[in-house]
Design an enzyme around this catalytic site. Structure first.
Site, PDB file in Angstrom:
ATOM      1  N   SER A  32      34.923  40.467  46.891  1.00  0.00           N
ATOM      2  CA  SER A  32      35.722  39.578  45.982  1.00  0.00           C
ATOM      3  C   SER A  32      36.695  38.704  46.617  1.00  0.00           C
ATOM      4  CB  SER A  32      36.680  40.514  45.048  1.00  0.00           C
ATOM      5  OG  SER A  32      37.605  39.803  44.590  1.00  0.00           O
ATOM      6  N   HIS A  57      32.084  37.529  44.218  1.00  0.00           N
ATOM      7  CA  HIS A  57      32.802  38.111  43.088  1.00  0.00           C
ATOM      8  C   HIS A  57      34.022  37.251  43.064  1.00  0.00           C
ATOM      9  CE1 HIS A  57      33.660  40.976  40.001  1.00  0.00           C
ATOM     10  NE2 HIS A  57      34.970  41.054  40.437  1.00  0.00           N
ATOM     11  N   ASP A  59      37.539  36.452  40.693  1.00  0.00           N
ATOM     12  CA  ASP A  59      38.444  37.258  39.839  1.00  0.00           C
ATOM     13  C   ASP A  59      39.273  36.048  39.254  1.00  0.00           C
ATOM     14  OD1 ASP A  59      37.903  40.232  39.974  1.00  0.00           O
ATOM     15  OD2 ASP A  59      38.437  40.070  42.056  1.00  0.00           O
ATOM     16  N   MET A  61      42.084  35.232  36.371  1.00  0.00           N
ATOM     17  CA  MET A  61      43.006  36.032  35.728  1.00  0.00           C
ATOM     18  C   MET A  61      44.044  34.861  35.133  1.00  0.00           C
ATOM     19  SD  MET A  61      43.929  39.268  38.579  1.00  0.00           S
ATOM     20  CE  MET A  61      42.844  39.775  39.322  1.00  0.00           C
ATOM     21  N   HIS A  90      34.192  37.228  37.428  1.00  0.00           N
ATOM     22  CA  HIS A  90      35.035  38.305  36.326  1.00  0.00           C
ATOM     23  C   HIS A  90      36.194  37.596  35.512  1.00  0.00           C
ATOM     24  CE1 HIS A  90      36.888  42.318  36.618  1.00  0.00           C
ATOM     25  NE2 HIS A  90      37.052  42.124  35.224  1.00  0.00           N
ATOM     26  N   MET A  92      39.005  37.838  33.638  1.00  0.00           N
ATOM     27  CA  MET A  92      40.200  38.722  33.176  1.00  0.00           C
ATOM     28  C   MET A  92      41.055  37.612  32.363  1.00  0.00           C
ATOM     29  SD  MET A  92      40.563  41.145  36.266  1.00  0.00           S
ATOM     30  CE  MET A  92      39.465  39.753  37.383  1.00  0.00           C
TER      31      MET A  92
HETATM   32  C1  DX5 Z   1      41.052  43.507  40.336  1.00  0.00           C
HETATM   33  C2  DX5 Z   1      39.707  42.814  40.481  1.00  0.00           C
HETATM   34  C3  DX5 Z   1      38.939  43.109  41.689  1.00  0.00           C
HETATM   35  C4  DX5 Z   1      39.666  43.220  42.987  1.00  0.00           C
HETATM   36  C5  DX5 Z   1      39.194  44.228  43.709  1.00  0.00           C
HETATM   37  O1  DX5 Z   1      41.497  43.101  38.973  1.00  0.00           O
HETATM   38  O2  DX5 Z   1      38.757  42.616  39.332  1.00  0.00           O
HETATM   39  O3  DX5 Z   1      37.852  42.488  41.581  1.00  0.00           O
HETATM   40  O4  DX5 Z   1      39.830  42.144  43.489  1.00  0.00           O
HETATM   41  O5  DX5 Z   1      40.014  44.452  44.853  1.00  0.00           O
HETATM   42  P1  DX5 Z   1      39.968  45.697  45.851  1.00  0.00           P
HETATM   43  O6  DX5 Z   1      38.783  45.873  46.340  1.00  0.00           O
HETATM   44  O7  DX5 Z   1      40.997  45.696  46.918  1.00  0.00           O
HETATM   45  O8  DX5 Z   1      40.265  47.048  44.987  1.00  0.00           O
HETATM   46 ZN    ZN Z   2      36.811  41.762  39.620  1.00  0.00          ZN
END
Ligand code: DX5
Ligand code: ZN
Length: 243
Positions: A32, A57, A59, A61, A90, A92
């Protein structure tokens, strides 16, 4: 006529090769970029690729569904320009259906939406597929597996959150293991080939247990980008635990 955004974005022979490789892959490591050094994002992505990352990946948000604000299609498009790795996005965000086309156009390979944000989840998954992307369902730690049961067979991937979404660097929630095992049982009963992806706090200590419970894809930000030995060591030590 429907325009195939993903095919347009991922038209090189190399990207087609990645799709074929994926069909024979058993376990996916998806770094990620949330914990990457954004002043050197291209280099960090290249390091992931050469260390054997399978997907990247991303993220997304929105500051509403989760407290943090991160990246949008603009960053996905920048990643697409520097790597042929599948981009596992992903979302969110609230009302993800409003933004799916923009992410597909930017070059996303996979779009994962949260069940908590989608009152018409079946339609949303169909919308993702019609854009030429793989469709995933994400669920928060407190969301019961029963909430996705009716649409499980429509998904290419189930993303199990093993932390409360919003930030990297949190502790893995141990109850995730039983949840993954439950999802594995249900997917197997359906004959579904969907990936089970675990996201949050994944590290060398827990990745083997998560795999044994039935997960097939592993997201890691801290364990890759903050590994004291560097990105390559981060990916290789995780790989060693699941091979
Ligand atoms: C959290 C994200 C994850 C995050 C994982 O909301 O969806 O993908 O980046 O980070 P680590 O591996 O540090 O928990
Ligand atoms: Zn994620």
């Amino acid at each position: 006529m429907r325009f195939d955004y993903a095919a347009e974005a991922c038209s090189s022979a190399q990207r087609e090769a990645f799709t074929i490789i994926e069909m024979f892959q058993k376990y996916i490591i998806a770094p990620s970029i949330l914990s990457a050094d954004f002043t050197r994002l291209g280099e960090e992505i290249a390091a992931c690729e050469s260390a054997g990352a399978d997907w990247l990946h991303i993220d997304v948000m929105d500051g509403h569904f989760v407290p943090n604000i991160t990246m949008g299609p603009f960053i996905v498009e920048a990643c697409r320009r520097v790597t042929d790795l599948p981009l596992d996005v992903h979302l969110m965000i609230e009302k993800p259906e409003r933004h799916l086309e923009a992410f597909a156009r930017a070059g996303a390979s996979r779009l994962n939406v949260h069940v908590e944000t989608c009152p018409h989840l079946h339609d949303t998954l169909e919308q993702i597929k019609s854009l030429g992307c793989k469709a995933g369902i994400a669920l928060n730690p407190d969301t019961p597996v029963g909430n996705i049961q009716a649409v499980m067979s429509d998904a290419d991937l189930i993303l199990v959150m093993s932390v409360y979404p919003g930030f990297s660097g949190q502790e893995f929630i141990p109850a995730t293991i039983a949840k993954v095992a439950d999802i594995r049982k249900k997917l197997d009963a359906l004959g579904s080939p969907a990936w089970i992806e675990v996201d949050g706090g994944v590290n060398v200590e827990n990745v083997g247990k998560v795999k044994d419970a039935g997960a097939t894809a592993f997201v890691a930000a801290t364990a890759v980008f903050k590994h004291p030995g560097g990105i390559e060591a981060g990916i290789k030590t995780l790989r060693a635990k699941i091979s």
